[in-house]
Design an enzyme around this catalytic site. Structure first.
Site, PDB file in Angstrom:
ATOM      1  CG  HIS A 177      -2.091   0.812   1.055  1.00 58.93           C
ATOM      2  ND1 HIS A 177      -3.424   0.361   0.542  1.00 58.93           N
ATOM      3  CD2 HIS A 177      -2.231   2.273   1.444  1.00 58.93           C
ATOM      4  CE1 HIS A 177      -4.163   1.343   0.688  1.00 58.93           C
ATOM      5  NE2 HIS A 177      -3.640   2.454   1.006  1.00 58.93           N
TER       6      HIS A 177
ATOM      7  CG  ASP B  79     -10.676   3.439   4.970  1.00 57.82           C
ATOM      8  OD1 ASP B  79     -10.434   4.272   5.546  1.00 57.82           O
ATOM      9  OD2 ASP B  79     -10.381   2.879   3.842  1.00 57.82           O
TER      10      ASP B  79
ATOM     11  NE  ARG C 262      -8.700  10.814   6.693  1.00 56.32           N
ATOM     12  CZ  ARG C 262      -7.734   9.914   6.028  1.00 56.32           C
ATOM     13  NH1 ARG C 262      -8.083   8.521   6.076  1.00 56.32           N
ATOM     14  NH2 ARG C 262      -6.635  10.290   5.835  1.00 56.32           N
TER      15      ARG C 262
ATOM     16  CB  SER D  28      -7.442   5.395   6.273  1.00 55.96           C
ATOM     17  OG  SER D  28      -7.769   4.924   4.879  1.00 55.96           O
TER      18      SER D  28
ATOM     19  CE  LYS E  26      -7.557   1.582   2.183  1.00 55.13           C
ATOM     20  NZ  LYS E  26      -7.886   2.931   2.929  1.00 55.13           N
TER      21      LYS E  26
HETATM   22  N1  URA Z   1      -4.183   5.749   1.546  1.00 53.09           N
HETATM   23  C1  URA Z   1      -5.231   5.620   2.410  1.00 53.09           C
HETATM   24  O1  URA Z   1      -5.742   4.027   2.162  1.00 53.09           O
HETATM   25  N2  URA Z   1      -5.916   6.199   3.441  1.00 53.09           N
HETATM   26  C2  URA Z   1      -5.129   7.288   3.756  1.00 53.09           C
HETATM   27  O2  URA Z   1      -5.747   7.788   4.699  1.00 53.09           O
HETATM   28  C3  URA Z   1      -4.055   7.747   2.924  1.00 53.09           C
HETATM   29  C4  URA Z   1      -3.714   6.972   2.074  1.00 53.09           C
END
Ligand code: URA
Length: 432
Positions: free
Chosen positions: A82, A160, A167, A182, A186
């Site tokens: 990620h 989320d 957000r 966040s 995930k």
């Molecule tokens: N990627 C995400 O999934 N969440 C965030 O808050 C920032 C980047």
């Protein structure tokens, strides 16, 4: 306690308990808490912060008020990657099929564009693939093709999905705890064994300071530890655009060309090779950097990684003709910015590209906004490359007329240097 009490509690800098975070997330999901209350609470968090325990409880509530994937019938290793987001960041789209071609299973949940940074889910939807399926199908896709890249849904990381969109449009994106909860919720919901984070540092990212980037990385590593997950962070440079293509489908075009061995950007190549080789070594597929680099070269020259990309895209229901993407990628409007003088190129602000992309509708101003998947920017010349007066530097693509404001902002963002500048490191460090 009502949600208003909770907002007041954080507004007054008090500590929120595990139970209160759980009730907050449940209230978001059963819609008893309204969007304006969510955004007030997020703003209170943004201004007053969360401590480590609060961040952990928020992450836990976001993860477990939703389903967590279970891979009992699938042989590993199952990994996830990620990025915190940047300008031109197509690393996931290249890395996932590349790693999958080594038989690593890449189980990944991505997000849409956030703030001025692009999102993998938007890029995937730009070629007509779906990112939400019944849970059984995610597992079948992973089993068959070694990859899924999916979005938050009503089942997995559902809170989320809601918080992320709020957000994005309420000025509460770059708070370390909100970002960590966040991303980690995930990652915990998709439940891979090893989690590789690409934490971007610099002007086109959410972290302008290396100190904050490191603090954030440690936060994610510690949350991972509390859930028995190994988290490995690469800190990478985002002071210049990543690659030459910025947008959605245009970044897919650069992805396809990369997977076919047409490397247009040494910056992008270095990030991909470094990242992929570290992951291959970490998973005991390669013994050394040298060996890993050769193995990656082989997967690209044999087109195995490209074939994997196509198989995966098809399994997520895309019918796009990737073999012809260079001819198919066309927009109704294009414009070219040419050099006003000779010189080595630099850009005043990397973030400005992200803001221009939002105005080109490649990113969102509000959560309902429909994107122009075709719009984008191509950098004919990028950082430290020499241009002669009158030659192209930036090409703009759009389905809508390109305004003079966009042209002048891009023009004003260009610096012409007499000498090359010192190159910064692309990979700043690795933390685990
Ligand atoms: N990627 C995400 O999934 N969440 C965030 O808050 C920032 C980047």
């Amino acid at each position: 306690m009502t949600v208003v009490d909770l907002i007041i509690k954080k507004r007054d800098k008090q500590i929120i308990s595990e139970k209160e975070f759980d009730l907050f997330i449940k209230g978001i999901l059963d819609k008893s808490i309204k969007d304006y209350q969510i955004s007030a609470f997020l703003m209170a968090i943004y201004l007053n912060g969360l401590n480590d325990d609060e961040t952990y409880y928020l992450t836990k509530a976001m993860t477990f008020n939703g389903e967590v994937l279970n891979y009992k019938d699938i042989d590993g290793p199952i990994i996830d990657k990620h990025s915190t987001g940047g300008i031109g960041d197509k690393v996931t789209l290249i890395l996932a099929p590349l790693l999958a071609s080594f038989n690593l299973k890449v189980a990944k949940m991505s997000g849409r564009g956030l703030g001025y940074t692009g999102g993998t889910v938007d890029k995937i939807e730009s070629f007509g693939a779906k990112t939400v399926f019944p849970i059984k199908e995610y597992l079948e896709i992973l089993k068959k093709n070694n990859i899924f890249i999916i979005a938050q849904s009503d089942k997995i990381a559902p809170s989320d999905k809601i918080i992320y969109a709020i957000r994005d449009t309420s000025g509460t994106v770059n708070n370390l705890s909100l970002m960590a909860s966040s991303i980690m919720s995930k990652k915990l919901a998709t439940n891979a064994e090893r989690i590789y984070l690409d934490v971007k540092v610099g002007d086109g990212s959410f972290f302008n300071s290396l100190v904050d980037a490191k603090k954030f990385s440690k936060m994610c590593i510690n949350i991972g530890k509390r859930f028995n997950k190994k988290v490995i962070v690469h800190l990478t440079n985002m002071n210049k655009p990543l690659g030459r293509c910025l947008g959605n489908l245009i970044e897919v075009k650069e992805t396809i060309n990369f997977l076919l061995g047409n490397f247009e950007s040494t910056h992008l190549k270095e990030i991909i090779y470094e990242f992929a080789s570290d992951i291959l070594i970490d998973n005991k597929i390669a013994n050394s950097k040298d060996q890993a680099y050769k193995m990656i070269d082989e997967k690209i020259s044999s087109k195995d990684a490209y074939k994997k990309f196509k198989e995966w895209a098809k399994s997520q229901k895309s019918t796009y003709d990737f073999d012809n993407i260079n001819d198919l990628y066309k927009t109704k409007y294009t414009d070219v910015i040419v050099a006003k003088e000779d010189g080595y190129i630099d850009f005043k602000s990397n973030k400005e590209f992200g803001l221009v992309l939002i105005d080109l509708k490649a990113g969102r101003k509000n959560k309902e906004e429909k994107l122009d998947f075709l719009s984008g920017i191509y950098l004919n010349k990028t950082f430290n490359e020499y241009v002669e007066k009158g030659k192209p530097i930036i090409t703009i693509y759009s389905s809508l007329p390109i305004t003079s404001d966009i042209i002048s902002r891009l023009n004003n963002n260009i610096i012409y240097n007499k000498k090359k500048l010192k190159e910064e490191k692309n990979i700043i460090g690795v933390i685990e």
